[in-house]
Design a protein around this motif. Structure first.
Motif, short mmCIF file in Angstrom:
data_model
loop_
_atom_site.label_atom_id
_atom_site.label_comp_id
_atom_site.label_asym_id
_atom_site.label_seq_id
_atom_site.Cartn_x
_atom_site.Cartn_y
_atom_site.Cartn_z
N LEU A 7 5.44 65.55 -21.27
CA LEU A 7 4.39 64.57 -21.58
C LEU A 7 3.99 63.89 -20.29
O LEU A 7 4.82 63.26 -19.63
N ALA A 38 0.25 57.83 -25.42
CA ALA A 38 1.59 58.39 -25.22
C ALA A 38 2.52 57.98 -26.36
O ALA A 38 3.31 58.80 -26.85
N GLU A 41 1.76 60.08 -29.37
CA GLU A 41 2.26 61.44 -29.19
C GLU A 41 3.77 61.51 -29.41
O GLU A 41 4.28 62.43 -30.04
N TYR A 47 9.82 64.95 -26.94
CA TYR A 47 9.82 65.36 -25.54
C TYR A 47 11.12 64.88 -24.89
O TYR A 47 11.61 63.79 -25.19
#
Length: 444
Positions: A7, A38, A41, A47
């Motif tokens: 990311l 962010a 996400e 991540y």
């Protein structure tokens, strides 16, 4: 093979793609321009590694600090302009939140190597992290050992009926959480959950607190007030430490359980109340009944569905899971540099007997979050640094020092206190010999 995912947070997404694509063809890269993007996400995807392309105009230091603190489980690498690092807040950001950083202009190959290393480190950490607890996410009962699995199954069964539940468990073992689980799984979950600690209310006030009072019932009662039992209407009433309830109030509670009505202090009118009663005690009520401290008829009214909460020493397989849970729960109290538990701390947690049960574990983890000054919690931070197994390395060091000192003394005696000859006998240089003598406070 696990595909590596990155990311990237950068105000200019196209620049990031140009920078990374050439050197990181085996990565799946997702670029977003803002911290809010962010965060969205990260709520939908997992991540292990993140890249932050710093921009003082785009991100305020306080917002960035809050974001990185919230997502401190990831390995973050930063890209900064050299002049940005002249700022004290920027330098603090690097030290506290990032595992590495690069300065612009960036060498894509070197950056790709750094991100690959961060991913490998994150994979090692993930393999040593305990598995998440099984079971319904609604349940506050965390863990997957046999004892807690049986408790969750028992809670689900008793929650389906309206009969009173009596929970027994040692102090600090999680009786209130068990009561909350009963409420959560019941058809009263949308109603109130009202906890009452029967041992914490003054005996002179307990009747008015439980049953309420009318205006003028006593000096200072300027208006009527509903009691705690009445406030639980439509939900669950949790009577914690029921064994501490005075004998006269036990009779009033028994009457309520039988008739499902209460009468406020100073009133002659009965009020119907629909509540599910869950009681808990750290003392065995059967023994209290035998000693005459608890009414036998009230005991049988409450103990229709008995539930026993296991002590923490019977949940050893869940110790690390629980410690990690409380680490994350109280993460706002820790330093941003603190990433988790060291292997020595995990060993100390597993060895300790936990006489204070879950409450003691919470206490020690919260203490460690504040007191730890490294990247990982050590046994000393938990107050567990003096167990026998943890003292073994220190004892071994002491034995090694004693042996070394004895060998030095014998060599010096054989050589007539001649340092050069003693050094030759030991197979070390004169410089090393003098260093060893100084280390042990010995004179030639």
């Amino acid at each position: 093979m696990i595909r590596k995912r990155l990311l990237c947070i950068t105000p200019n997404e196209s620049d990031a793609d140009d920078l990374l694509d050439a050197a990181m063809g085996d990565w799946e890269i997702r670029s977003v321009p803002t911290l809010a993007d962010a965060a969205r996400e990260l709520r939908s995807q997992r991540y292990l590694v993140g890249l932050l392309v710093h921009d003082r105009e785009a991100y305020r230091s306080a917002e960035l600090d809050t974001f990185l603190r919230r997502h401190g489980h990831m390995q973050w690498v930063g890209v900064f302009r050299p002049r940005d690092l002249e700022s004290a807040p920027c330098r603090d950001l690097v030290v506290e939140h990032l595992c590495d950083y690069h300065t612009a202009p960036v060498d894509p190959v070197r950056l790709a190597h750094t991100l690959g290393h961060a991913h490998g480190w994150a994979m090692l950490r993930r393999r040593t992290e305990p598995a998440a607890a099984d079971g319904d996410a609604r349940s506050p009962l965390i863990g997957n050992c046999d004892a807690i699995v049986r408790l969750r199954a028992q809670v689900e069964r008793v929650a389906k009926v309206a009969a009173p539940v009596l929970i027994w468990g040692e102090s600090g073992s999680g009786k209130e959480l068990t009561a909350q689980a009963v409420h959560t799984y019941s058809d009263r979950a949308d109603g109130p959950f009202v906890p009452i600690n029967c041992g914490a209310i003054s005996p002179t006030l307990i009747h008015s607190e439980l049953f309420g009072y009318e205006r003028g019932a006593f000096t200072g009662a300027t208006k009527g007030k509903a009691g705690l039992i009445e406030s639980a209407h439509g939900g669950t009433l949790f009577l914690d430490e029921i064994g501490d309830l005075p004998k006269d109030q036990q009779a009033n509670l028994l009457r309520f359980l039988q008739e499902k009505t209460i009468c406020r202090l100073g009133s002659t009118r009965n009020i119907a109340v629909d509540v599910r009663v869950v009681a808990a005690s750290h003392v065995q009520l059967q023994e209290a009944v035998a000693k005459g401290n608890f009414r036998e008829d009230l005991y049988y009214r409450l103990a229709v569905l008995p539930v026993t909460v296991p002590p923490l020493r019977e949940r050893r397989d869940d110790l690390v899971v629980l410690a990690e849970h409380f680490f994350n729960l109280y993460a706002n109290e820790k330093s941003p540099r603190l990433k988790g538990f060291s292997n020595r701390a995990i060993a100390a947690i597993l060895e300790h007997t936990w006489p204070g049960n879950v409450r003691e574990l919470i206490n020690r983890v919260r203490r460690a979050l504040v007191m730890s000054d490294g990247r990982f919690i050590m046994p000393e931070d938990l107050g567990l640094g003096h167990s026998s197994s943890l003292m073994a390395p220190a004892a071994l060091d002491d034995a090694r020092l004693r042996t070394e000192r004895s060998a030095l003394r014998e060599c010096l005696d054989r050589s007539g206190q001649n340092v050069s000859r003693a050094a030759r006998d030991l197979g070390v240089s004169r410089t090393t010999m003098y260093r060893l003598l100084s280390k042990h406070g010995m004179r030639s």
